[in-house]
Scaffold this motif. Structure first.
Motif, PDB file in Angstrom:
ATOM      1  N   ILE A 194       0.983  -0.993   0.107  1.00  0.00           N
ATOM      2  CA  ILE A 194      -0.020  -0.237  -0.099  1.00  0.00           C
ATOM      3  C   ILE A 194       1.057   1.261   0.165  1.00  0.00           C
ATOM      4  O   ILE A 194       0.677   2.671  -1.171  1.00  0.00           O
ATOM      5  CB  ILE A 194      -0.631  -0.105   1.619  1.00  0.00           C
ATOM      6  N   LYS A 195       1.873   1.040   0.981  1.00  0.00           N
ATOM      7  CA  LYS A 195       2.795   2.472   0.835  1.00  0.00           C
ATOM      8  C   LYS A 195       2.808   2.962   0.030  1.00  0.00           C
ATOM      9  O   LYS A 195       3.348   3.726  -1.221  1.00  0.00           O
ATOM     10  CB  LYS A 195       3.692   2.301   2.262  1.00  0.00           C
ATOM     11  N   THR A 196       4.355   1.681  -0.839  1.00  0.00           N
ATOM     12  CA  THR A 196       4.192   1.548  -2.101  1.00  0.00           C
ATOM     13  C   THR A 196       3.592   2.036  -3.274  1.00  0.00           C
ATOM     14  O   THR A 196       4.316   3.258  -4.687  1.00  0.00           O
ATOM     15  CB  THR A 196       4.968   0.046  -2.404  1.00  0.00           C
ATOM     16  N   ASN A 197       2.305   1.843  -3.087  1.00  0.00           N
ATOM     17  CA  ASN A 197       1.352   1.820  -4.174  1.00  0.00           C
ATOM     18  C   ASN A 197       1.339   3.395  -4.670  1.00  0.00           C
ATOM     19  O   ASN A 197       1.042   4.155  -5.572  1.00  0.00           O
ATOM     20  CB  ASN A 197       0.843   0.737  -4.949  1.00  0.00           C
ATOM     21  N   TYR A 198       0.654   3.739  -3.547  1.00  0.00           N
ATOM     22  CA  TYR A 198       0.099   5.607  -3.497  1.00  0.00           C
ATOM     23  C   TYR A 198       0.747   5.671  -3.372  1.00  0.00           C
ATOM     24  O   TYR A 198       0.983   7.107  -3.906  1.00  0.00           O
ATOM     25  CB  TYR A 198      -1.091   4.459  -1.956  1.00  0.00           C
ATOM     26  N   PHE A 199       2.106   5.743  -3.000  1.00  0.00           N
ATOM     27  CA  PHE A 199       3.375   6.985  -2.688  1.00  0.00           C
ATOM     28  C   PHE A 199       3.841   7.349  -4.777  1.00  0.00           C
ATOM     29  O   PHE A 199       3.592   8.214  -4.559  1.00  0.00           O
ATOM     30  CB  PHE A 199       4.203   6.437  -2.019  1.00  0.00           C
ATOM     31  N   GLY A 200       3.840   6.251  -4.860  1.00  0.00           N
ATOM     32  CA  GLY A 200       4.067   6.345  -6.976  1.00  0.00           C
ATOM     33  C   GLY A 200       2.761   6.818  -7.287  1.00  0.00           C
ATOM     34  O   GLY A 200       3.529   7.627  -7.886  1.00  0.00           O
ATOM     35  N   LEU A 201       1.643   6.425  -6.784  1.00  0.00           N
ATOM     36  CA  LEU A 201       0.334   7.599  -7.584  1.00  0.00           C
ATOM     37  C   LEU A 201       0.325   8.634  -7.054  1.00  0.00           C
ATOM     38  O   LEU A 201      -0.025   9.443  -8.159  1.00  0.00           O
ATOM     39  CB  LEU A 201      -1.006   6.452  -7.285  1.00  0.00           C
ATOM     40  N   PHE A 202       0.668   8.995  -6.041  1.00  0.00           N
ATOM     41  CA  PHE A 202       1.009  10.606  -5.355  1.00  0.00           C
ATOM     42  C   PHE A 202       1.870  11.467  -6.747  1.00  0.00           C
ATOM     43  O   PHE A 202       1.251  12.215  -6.743  1.00  0.00           O
ATOM     44  CB  PHE A 202       1.100  10.290  -4.087  1.00  0.00           C
ATOM     45  N   VAL A 203       2.729  10.445  -6.315  1.00  0.00           N
ATOM     46  CA  VAL A 203       4.242  11.464  -7.232  1.00  0.00           C
ATOM     47  C   VAL A 203       3.246  11.284  -8.632  1.00  0.00           C
ATOM     48  O   VAL A 203       3.469  12.115  -9.285  1.00  0.00           O
ATOM     49  CB  VAL A 203       5.349  10.204  -7.244  1.00  0.00           C
ATOM     50  N   VAL A 204       2.683  10.899  -9.646  1.00  0.00           N
ATOM     51  CA  VAL A 204       2.127  10.091 -10.836  1.00  0.00           C
ATOM     52  C   VAL A 204       1.218  11.802 -11.091  1.00  0.00           C
ATOM     53  O   VAL A 204       1.439  12.827 -12.165  1.00  0.00           O
ATOM     54  CB  VAL A 204       1.880   9.268 -11.248  1.00  0.00           C
ATOM     55  N   PHE A 205       0.371  11.894  -9.770  1.00  0.00           N
ATOM     56  CA  PHE A 205      -0.741  12.507  -9.537  1.00  0.00           C
ATOM     57  C   PHE A 205      -0.193  14.624  -9.786  1.00  0.00           C
ATOM     58  O   PHE A 205      -0.159  15.533 -10.144  1.00  0.00           O
ATOM     59  CB  PHE A 205      -1.527  12.785  -8.657  1.00  0.00           C
ATOM     60  N   ILE A 206       0.470  14.431  -8.646  1.00  0.00           N
ATOM     61  CA  ILE A 206       1.696  15.982  -8.659  1.00  0.00           C
ATOM     62  C   ILE A 206       2.665  16.015  -9.447  1.00  0.00           C
ATOM     63  O   ILE A 206       2.633  17.370  -9.913  1.00  0.00           O
ATOM     64  CB  ILE A 206       2.358  15.385  -7.734  1.00  0.00           C
ATOM     65  N   LEU A 207       3.316  15.186 -10.294  1.00  0.00           N
ATOM     66  CA  LEU A 207       4.209  15.865 -11.539  1.00  0.00           C
ATOM     67  C   LEU A 207       3.244  15.804 -12.645  1.00  0.00           C
ATOM     68  O   LEU A 207       3.708  17.318 -12.837  1.00  0.00           O
ATOM     69  CB  LEU A 207       5.107  14.834 -11.738  1.00  0.00           C
ATOM     70  N   SER A 208       2.481  15.504 -12.817  1.00  0.00           N
ATOM     71  CA  SER A 208       1.908  15.580 -13.649  1.00  0.00           C
ATOM     72  C   SER A 208      -0.089  16.918 -13.748  1.00  0.00           C
ATOM     73  O   SER A 208       0.533  18.107 -14.606  1.00  0.00           O
ATOM     74  CB  SER A 208       0.453  14.455 -14.080  1.00  0.00           C
ATOM     75  N   SER A 209       0.458  17.376 -12.071  1.00  0.00           N
ATOM     76  CA  SER A 209      -0.849  18.879 -11.800  1.00  0.00           C
ATOM     77  C   SER A 209       0.529  19.985 -12.446  1.00  0.00           C
ATOM     78  O   SER A 209      -0.310  20.554 -12.776  1.00  0.00           O
ATOM     79  CB  SER A 209      -1.055  18.195 -10.468  1.00  0.00           C
ATOM     80  N   PHE A 210       1.329  19.551 -11.783  1.00  0.00           N
ATOM     81  CA  PHE A 210       2.854  20.488 -12.168  1.00  0.00           C
ATOM     82  C   PHE A 210       2.784  20.915 -13.351  1.00  0.00           C
ATOM     83  O   PHE A 210       3.513  21.860 -14.032  1.00  0.00           O
ATOM     84  CB  PHE A 210       4.070  20.015 -11.954  1.00  0.00           C
ATOM     85  N   LEU A 211       3.179  20.037 -14.185  1.00  0.00           N
ATOM     86  CA  LEU A 211       3.304  19.781 -15.897  1.00  0.00           C
ATOM     87  C   LEU A 211       1.825  20.495 -16.582  1.00  0.00           C
ATOM     88  O   LEU A 211       2.265  21.420 -17.678  1.00  0.00           O
ATOM     89  CB  LEU A 211       3.786  18.852 -16.258  1.00  0.00           C
ATOM     90  N   GLY A 212       0.762  20.262 -15.798  1.00  0.00           N
ATOM     91  CA  GLY A 212      -0.403  20.975 -15.909  1.00  0.00           C
ATOM     92  C   GLY A 212      -0.547  22.918 -15.916  1.00  0.00           C
ATOM     93  O   GLY A 212      -0.684  23.252 -16.910  1.00  0.00           O
ATOM     94  N   LEU A 213       0.196  22.674 -15.260  1.00  0.00           N
ATOM     95  CA  LEU A 213       0.165  23.700 -15.429  1.00  0.00           C
ATOM     96  C   LEU A 213       1.584  25.012 -15.884  1.00  0.00           C
ATOM     97  O   LEU A 213       1.159  25.947 -16.396  1.00  0.00           O
ATOM     98  CB  LEU A 213       1.153  24.228 -13.663  1.00  0.00           C
TER      99      LEU A 213
END
Length: 358
Positions: A194-213
């Motif tokens: 759970i820690k590994t999976n959701y940390f990775g998914l959180f990184v994807v969301f944060i990084l893609s949101s930053f790129l969306g800006l």
């Protein structure tokens, strides 16, 4: 390969005879023993893969409390003459095991020869999956790289680039690890996955949101518009991906291409969600997030169902009761969430309204 080499290290010479009696009950291909330099005995056993889990279970039950006892499992890459197919092996055992054999009576977890399952042992599956469940620098780097590549592919409507991102996305291991941990009642592996999976998914969301800006996001781009809405077909895709992922580990297939299927269900929708969120298209971002979350639920539900159907289960009493509870909770949770999402999709598409008018 049809055979496995089991290396058994025993600290006491006196139990060698008992181990040999156990091996006779399993009709192993061959076994031999040698004395190690530290006065321990090493028994080498060549056995069909289908019998491996049962034999190791029995050895674990009887000798795991002995200090210095150890079992190692090694795949046999090739063997001459060529092993018989599993169908022929099963046909040799028309009659059930002799219940009068004291060794077999003590083995409550042994598969009937007529029920031999052509899959890897629980121990091999656990070893392969648990190696992929840990949070590491390589995992984080692969998540970042796959997110960047997927973002470029989505923004440019380039399917080939998106596929390339899914090849390197490392989400298969943690999701399958959570399903396996549920079936085995392994809380430690569940927490780690759970820690590994959701940390990775959180990184994807944060990084893609930053790129969306930073970049201009056009919601009308087909690869974005496709993932800004949810349909029943996406559930089918994600469920099939979860089944394929679990079967890849139980059958010993190469998991690279299967990992692409799981990444198809998770990476592009989450990247699309982040891009839309970062660019201010919040309603469309919600649709992409709903698609991602439905796929996540479907993948995990499919994994639990597949591992359960493959008769993967623990042998220690305390783990058995915990595994039953965790499995029931997971099945109820994932099924309830999936049912709610399906109803929401049907309502959104207006099917309920059409039925009521009809």
């Amino acid at each position: 390969m049809a055979y496995r080499l089991i290396i058994i290290v025993i600290p006491e010479y006196g139990i060698l005879k008992e181990i040999k009696n156990i091996l006779k009950g399993y009709d192993v291909l061959n076994y031999w023993d040698v004395q190690s330099s530290d006065e321990q005995m090493v028994v080498n056993v060549i056995i069909r893969r289908e019998k491996t889990e049962s034999l190791i279970n029995l050895l674990q039950k009887k000798f795991s409390n002995l200090k210095g006892f150890r079992v190692s499992l090694v795949p046999v890459e090739a063997s001459l003459p060529v092993p018989e197919p599993i169908g022929r092996v099963v046909s040799k055992y028309e009659e059930p095991p002799d219940k009068g054999d004291s060794t077999l009576e003590e083995l409550t977890d042994r598969l009937d020869p007529r029920e031999l399952v052509d899959r890897l042992s629980r121990h091999e599956i656990y070893s392969n999956i648990s190696d992929l469940a840990g949070l590491s620098k390589v995992y984080i780097l692969m998540v970042i790289l796959s997110s960047i590549v997927a973002t470029i592919g989505v923004l440019n409507n380039n399917v080939a680039v998106i596929i390339g991102a899914m090849v390197i996305a490392p989400f298969l291991g943690p999701n399958m690890a959570l399903s396996l941990a549920t079936i085995l009642g392994d809380v430690e592996l569940a927490v780690e996955s759970i820690k590994t999976n959701y940390f990775g998914l959180f990184v994807v969301f944060i990084l893609s949101s930053f790129l969306g800006l930073i970049f201009t996001v056009n919601p009308s781009v087909p690869e974005i518009a496709l993932r800004a809405k949810t349909n029943l077909g996406s559930i089918t895709l994600a469920f099939a991906s979860g089944i394929a992922g679990a079967l890849a580990f139980t059958a010993g297939f190469n998991t690279t291409l299967i990992g692409v299927m799981v990444a198809v269900a998770l990476l592009p929708p989450l990247v699309t969600c982040g891009l839309l969120f970062g660019s201010g298209h919040f309603s469309l971002a919600l649709g992409a997030f709903l698609l991602f979350f439905i796929n996540l639920v479907s993948v995990n539900l499919a994994g639990v169902v597949t591992f359960k159907a493959q008769k993967i289960r623990p042998i220690r009493p305390e783990m058995i009761s915990r595994a039953k509870k965790m499995t029931h909770v997971a099945l109820i949770l994932w099924t309830s969430l999936l049912s709610i999402f399906i109803i929401l999709i049907l309502i959104y598409r207006g099917i309920f309204g059409i039925l009521l008018l009809g």
